[in-house]
Structure formats: C-alpha cells, structure tokens
Write a protein that holds these residues in place. Structure first.
Motif, PDB file in Angstrom:
ATOM      1  N   ILE A 241       0.856  -1.190   0.000  1.00 46.32           N
ATOM      2  CA  ILE A 241       0.000   0.000   0.000  1.00 46.32           C
ATOM      3  C   ILE A 241       0.890   1.237   0.000  1.00 46.32           C
ATOM      4  CG2 ILE A 241      -1.698   1.316   1.303  1.00 46.32           C
ATOM      5  CD1 ILE A 241      -2.803  -1.334   2.333  1.00 46.32           C
ATOM      6  N   GLN A 242       0.613   2.177  -0.908  1.00 45.29           N
ATOM      7  CA  GLN A 242       1.436   3.363  -1.074  1.00 45.29           C
ATOM      8  C   GLN A 242       0.596   4.613  -0.912  1.00 45.29           C
ATOM      9  OE1 GLN A 242       3.342   3.051  -4.898  1.00 45.29           O
ATOM     10  NE2 GLN A 242       4.550   1.257  -4.318  1.00 45.29           N
ATOM     11  N   CYS A 243       1.293   5.731  -0.702  1.00 44.81           N
ATOM     12  CA  CYS A 243       0.613   7.014  -0.555  1.00 44.81           C
ATOM     13  C   CYS A 243      -0.276   7.284  -1.767  1.00 44.81           C
ATOM     14  CB  CYS A 243       1.639   8.140  -0.415  1.00 44.81           C
ATOM     15  SG  CYS A 243       2.501   8.137   1.171  1.00 44.81           S
ATOM     16  N   GLY A 244      -1.504   7.690  -1.482  1.00 49.09           N
ATOM     17  CA  GLY A 244      -2.449   7.982  -2.554  1.00 49.09           C
ATOM     18  C   GLY A 244      -3.400   6.851  -2.871  1.00 49.09           C
ATOM     19  N   ASP A 245      -3.107   5.625  -2.392  1.00 48.65           N
ATOM     20  CA  ASP A 245      -4.032   4.518  -2.617  1.00 48.65           C
ATOM     21  C   ASP A 245      -5.343   4.795  -1.875  1.00 48.65           C
ATOM     22  OD1 ASP A 245      -2.123   3.263  -4.095  1.00 48.65           O
ATOM     23  OD2 ASP A 245      -1.614   1.748  -2.601  1.00 48.65           O
ATOM     24  N   ILE A 246      -6.445   4.456  -2.509  1.00 51.23           N
ATOM     25  CA  ILE A 246      -7.752   4.714  -1.894  1.00 51.23           C
ATOM     26  C   ILE A 246      -8.504   3.433  -1.561  1.00 51.23           C
ATOM     27  CG2 ILE A 246      -7.989   6.966  -2.978  1.00 51.23           C
ATOM     28  CD1 ILE A 246      -9.861   5.671  -5.033  1.00 51.23           C
ATOM     29  N   GLU A 247      -7.962   2.281  -1.935  1.00 52.90           N
ATOM     30  CA  GLU A 247      -8.592   1.017  -1.598  1.00 52.90           C
ATOM     31  C   GLU A 247      -7.552  -0.091  -1.594  1.00 52.90           C
ATOM     32  OE1 GLU A 247     -11.574   0.549  -4.636  1.00 52.90           O
ATOM     33  OE2 GLU A 247     -10.169  -0.332  -6.065  1.00 52.90           O
ATOM     34  N   ALA A 248      -7.907  -1.198  -0.976  1.00 54.82           N
ATOM     35  CA  ALA A 248      -7.022  -2.366  -0.940  1.00 54.82           C
ATOM     36  C   ALA A 248      -7.895  -3.614  -0.977  1.00 54.82           C
ATOM     37  CB  ALA A 248      -6.137  -2.360   0.297  1.00 54.82           C
ATOM     38  N   THR A 249      -7.333  -4.677  -1.527  1.00 55.67           N
ATOM     39  CA  THR A 249      -8.095  -5.895  -1.788  1.00 55.67           C
ATOM     40  C   THR A 249      -7.488  -7.088  -1.070  1.00 55.67           C
ATOM     41  OG1 THR A 249      -8.815  -5.105  -3.955  1.00 55.67           O
ATOM     42  CG2 THR A 249      -8.857  -7.480  -3.610  1.00 55.67           C
ATOM     43  N   LEU A 250      -8.359  -7.925  -0.531  1.00 51.98           N
ATOM     44  CA  LEU A 250      -7.962  -9.214   0.030  1.00 51.98           C
ATOM     45  C   LEU A 250      -8.442 -10.303  -0.910  1.00 51.98           C
ATOM     46  CD1 LEU A 250      -7.940 -10.511   3.616  1.00 51.98           C
ATOM     47  CD2 LEU A 250      -9.222 -11.822   1.928  1.00 51.98           C
ATOM     48  N   THR A 251      -7.558 -11.227  -1.259  1.00 54.94           N
ATOM     49  CA  THR A 251      -7.917 -12.384  -2.074  1.00 54.94           C
ATOM     50  C   THR A 251      -7.602 -13.660  -1.319  1.00 54.94           C
ATOM     51  OG1 THR A 251      -5.737 -12.466  -3.156  1.00 54.94           O
ATOM     52  CG2 THR A 251      -7.451 -11.133  -4.214  1.00 54.94           C
ATOM     53  N   GLY A 252      -8.159 -14.744  -1.772  1.00 54.60           N
ATOM     54  CA  GLY A 252      -7.896 -16.042  -1.152  1.00 54.60           C
ATOM     55  C   GLY A 252      -8.723 -17.115  -1.824  1.00 54.60           C
ATOM     56  N   GLU A 253      -8.796 -18.252  -1.165  1.00 53.70           N
ATOM     57  CA  GLU A 253      -9.594 -19.367  -1.663  1.00 53.70           C
ATOM     58  C   GLU A 253     -10.359 -19.989  -0.511  1.00 53.70           C
ATOM     59  OE1 GLU A 253      -7.122 -22.221  -3.591  1.00 53.70           O
ATOM     60  OE2 GLU A 253      -6.515 -20.856  -5.211  1.00 53.70           O
ATOM     61  N   THR A 254     -11.506 -20.589  -0.834  1.00 53.37           N
ATOM     62  CA  THR A 254     -12.224 -21.361   0.165  1.00 53.37           C
ATOM     63  C   THR A 254     -11.525 -22.698   0.352  1.00 53.37           C
ATOM     64  OG1 THR A 254     -13.693 -22.472  -1.410  1.00 53.37           O
ATOM     65  CG2 THR A 254     -14.372 -20.280  -0.621  1.00 53.37           C
ATOM     66  N   TRP A 255     -11.971 -23.444   1.351  1.00 55.32           N
ATOM     67  CA  TRP A 255     -11.406 -24.775   1.574  1.00 55.32           C
ATOM     68  C   TRP A 255     -11.646 -25.682   0.374  1.00 55.32           C
ATOM     69  CZ3 TRP A 255      -8.109 -25.285   5.401  1.00 55.32           C
ATOM     70  CH2 TRP A 255      -8.221 -24.458   6.511  1.00 55.32           C
ATOM     71  N   ASP A 256     -12.637 -25.346  -0.465  1.00 49.72           N
ATOM     72  CA  ASP A 256     -12.930 -26.127  -1.673  1.00 49.72           C
ATOM     73  C   ASP A 256     -12.151 -25.631  -2.884  1.00 49.72           C
ATOM     74  OD1 ASP A 256     -14.763 -27.743  -0.338  1.00 49.72           O
ATOM     75  OD2 ASP A 256     -16.416 -26.349  -0.711  1.00 49.72           O
ATOM     76  N   GLY A 257     -11.297 -24.629  -2.690  1.00 49.85           N
ATOM     77  CA  GLY A 257     -10.479 -24.143  -3.789  1.00 49.85           C
ATOM     78  C   GLY A 257     -11.135 -23.084  -4.655  1.00 49.85           C
ATOM     79  N   ILE A 258     -12.252 -22.501  -4.212  1.00 49.92           N
ATOM     80  CA  ILE A 258     -12.935 -21.469  -4.975  1.00 49.92           C
ATOM     81  C   ILE A 258     -12.325 -20.110  -4.628  1.00 49.92           C
ATOM     82  CG2 ILE A 258     -15.143 -20.298  -5.364  1.00 49.92           C
ATOM     83  CD1 ILE A 258     -16.515 -22.944  -4.734  1.00 49.92           C
ATOM     84  N   PRO A 259     -11.880 -19.333  -5.626  1.00 52.45           N
ATOM     85  CA  PRO A 259     -11.263 -18.032  -5.323  1.00 52.45           C
ATOM     86  C   PRO A 259     -12.284 -17.029  -4.803  1.00 52.45           C
ATOM     87  CG  PRO A 259     -11.478 -18.331  -7.694  1.00 52.45           C
ATOM     88  CD  PRO A 259     -11.851 -19.642  -7.062  1.00 52.45           C
ATOM     89  N   VAL A 260     -11.831 -16.168  -3.901  1.00 51.86           N
ATOM     90  CA  VAL A 260     -12.674 -15.111  -3.340  1.00 51.86           C
ATOM     91  C   VAL A 260     -11.898 -13.803  -3.383  1.00 51.86           C
ATOM     92  CG1 VAL A 260     -13.972 -16.679  -1.839  1.00 51.86           C
ATOM     93  CG2 VAL A 260     -11.890 -15.584  -0.976  1.00 51.86           C
ATOM     94  N   SER A 261     -12.635 -12.688  -3.375  1.00 50.27           N
ATOM     95  CA  SER A 261     -11.987 -11.385  -3.420  1.00 50.27           C
ATOM     96  C   SER A 261     -12.908 -10.337  -2.814  1.00 50.27           C
ATOM     97  CB  SER A 261     -11.655 -11.007  -4.876  1.00 50.27           C
ATOM     98  OG  SER A 261     -11.088  -9.723  -4.961  1.00 50.27           O
ATOM     99  N   GLY A 262     -12.329  -9.452  -1.983  1.00 49.20           N
ATOM    100  CA  GLY A 262     -13.085  -8.359  -1.395  1.00 49.20           C
ATOM    101  C   GLY A 262     -12.230  -7.107  -1.280  1.00 49.20           C
ATOM    102  N   THR A 263     -12.859  -5.946  -1.409  1.00 49.51           N
ATOM    103  CA  THR A 263     -12.138  -4.669  -1.423  1.00 49.51           C
ATOM    104  C   THR A 263     -12.786  -3.700  -0.436  1.00 49.51           C
ATOM    105  OG1 THR A 263     -11.482  -4.952  -3.734  1.00 49.51           O
ATOM    106  CG2 THR A 263     -11.407  -2.724  -2.855  1.00 49.51           C
ATOM    107  N   ASP A 264     -11.954  -2.902   0.244  1.00 51.07           N
ATOM    108  CA  ASP A 264     -12.453  -1.875   1.150  1.00 51.07           C
ATOM    109  C   ASP A 264     -11.591  -0.626   0.950  1.00 51.07           C
ATOM    110  OD1 ASP A 264     -13.948  -0.629   3.093  1.00 51.07           O
ATOM    111  OD2 ASP A 264     -12.999  -1.640   4.791  1.00 51.07           O
ATOM    112  N   SER A 265     -12.100   0.512   1.395  1.00 51.39           N
ATOM    113  CA  SER A 265     -11.396   1.781   1.230  1.00 51.39           C
ATOM    114  C   SER A 265     -10.260   1.923   2.236  1.00 51.39           C
ATOM    115  CB  SER A 265     -12.367   2.955   1.379  1.00 51.39           C
ATOM    116  OG  SER A 265     -12.910   2.960   2.705  1.00 51.39           O
TER     117      SER A 265
END
Length: 272
Positions: A241-265
């Motif tokens: 994360i750098q100066c000026g960024d306005i959001e950041a994202t978390l990614t991952g997978e479920t225990w079944d291997g399904i990708p997930v993604s969420g973003t917040d400010s």
C-alpha cells in the motif's frame, strides 16, 4: 514467423512475445462451421467461470463471416456425458450487430493492440464435471475467402465477491505507510457467504499480496451481528500500500479451492 500477424502473446503471458496464432476459415458454405475445442476437468459446480480469447480481423485476409466464442458445461469428464445448460456464446462479426463483438475494422497485425478481447462467462450447474471451450468460424452465406485469427485463450474461475472490513471499528481506515506494525483485515460473514469458508493460508492482502503475519487467523464477531467473522493481520510494509491509494483488496480461496476477493477503502497518511 515472418508472415502474417504477430501473436497477441506467448504462453508465459508476455504480450506480443509469441510467434503463433490460430487462423480459422471455412468450411465453405453451406457446410456450416469450422472450429477448435478443448475441455477442462478442474471446474467446480457452483463456481463462475470466464473464457477469454483475443481475436483479430487481419486486413490481408479480411474476416467476412461470423465467429463465436462458446462455453459448455458437462456432467462427465472431458466434455462427455450430458451437457448441462445451454451453450454460452459471445459472437463477433463485421456488421456491428448489437451484442456482438465488432470486428469491422481490419488490422495489419503489427501491434498487440490490433487484437480485440472476447469473453464469455457462466456458472457451472450442479453436477458439473468438466467444461469445454469452443472457437468457431461460421460461414453465413456464399462469401468467398476471409478468416479470423485467435490467440491467448484461457479459462479461469472468477472470484466470489466477499465483504471485508479493513481496520474493524474504524470508518476512515487510515494506513500509515511508514508503519512497521500490522493491519487488521476482517472477512465478514453475510447472508451469502460464511467467512469461515476461507482457508487462512491462501489469504493475500494489498497490491503486493502480503501473506498473513501470524500463524493463525482468529474468529470474532467484529460487526456485532451475531455471525462469526475471520480476522487476519498483515505487516504494513509487506502489503505494498502506497501514498495515494484509496482502496485495498484481500484475495484467497475457500477450503474447496474457490477463489474469493473483497475490497475496502483506505486513507493513507504520513505521505510527505
């Protein structure tokens, strides 16, 4: 090499670095369509998948017919058994047909930008064991000649959207980019998703995709809705994360291997 258009990219994903693309033409009217296909057995029922392909109308051999990018789901391996649901199509032509990818402008093939992205997506129905991708060239009338070029075709699972809360309890989510500490990030349980489905070892956060700072995530009801949420901590300096960024994202997978993604400010501070 040495004749015809450059490729969109190579097998490593480097744009313009490849030497091959697929030229598709015929069979000649009224015999129908020519095509190529490939099946994938790694699909999971209930997951959304996207097929991406890059197409070009090369001006020395101009495209004059119909092209179709197609996705199918099957209840057995290798695209066999019973097809589940209809064909999922993205067509392209040179007529500007509404809903079609417009390939009306021929290209000389001298640059990667001469290729046009096509994509189609669908949810794998219950019982899905495989998916099949089709690339099709259809002669719609007694038009002589003409071809479409294809490159960089891929099938990928689209991440399931999830709710996250950066710095739970804070509405501003201020991030000191000089901090040597950690950032708390919670995956929130909702009516559509149970946060405890996320495999903690797959969680990554920020532009640099930092892994969690501690060996275990912990369970806590951070939004006080009586549902258990999953809380991670990431080292600030590892997140990217750098100066000026306005959001950041978390990614991952479920225990079944399904990708997930969420973003917040986020609100970056100490940025002189």
């Amino acid at each position: 090499p040495g004749f015809g258009p450059v490729s969109h990219g190579d097998n490593a994903g480097t744009l313009g670095a490849g030497y091959q693309s697929l030229k598709m033409f015929g069979p000649f009217y009224p015999d129908g369509a020519s095509g190529a296909f490939q099946s994938d057995n790694s699909v999971v029922a209930g997951q959304t998948y996207e097929v991406e392909a890059w197409a070009m109308n090369w001006e020395p051999d101009p495209f004059q017919n119909l092209a179709i990018l197609q996705l199918q789901f099957w209840d057995d391996l290798d695209g066999t058994g019973n097809q589940l649901g209809p064909n999922i199509n993205q067509p392209a032509d040179t007529l500007g047909t509404p809903g079609y990818v417009d390939l009306s402008e021929p290209q000389d093939g001298a640059d990667v930008s001469d290729w046009t992205r096509m994509a189609v997506s669908g949810i794998a129905p219950p019982g899905t064991q495989s998916a099949t991708i089709y690339l099709l060239h259809v002669q719609t009338g007694p038009v002589t000649g003409g071809a479409i070029y294809w490159d960089d075709v891929s099938l990928k699972a689209l991440p399931v959207p999830i709710l996250i809360d950066i710095k739970p309890g804070s509405d501003i989510n201020s991030i000191n980019t000089d901090s040597r500490g950690v950032i708390a990030v919670a995956v929130l349980t909702s009516a559509d998703f149970d946060a405890l489905q996320v495999d903690p070892d797959t969680a990554r956060f920020g532009p640099a995709e930092a892994a969690k700072a501690h060996s275990q995530a912990h369970v806590e009801d951070v939004d006080y809705d009586s549902d258990m949420d999953l809380v991670f901590h990431f080292r600030t300096q590892e997140t990217g994360i750098q100066c000026g960024d306005i959001e950041a994202t978390l990614t991952g997978e479920t225990w079944d291997g399904i990708p997930v993604s969420g973003t917040d400010s986020v609100n970056t501070v100490s940025c002189e």
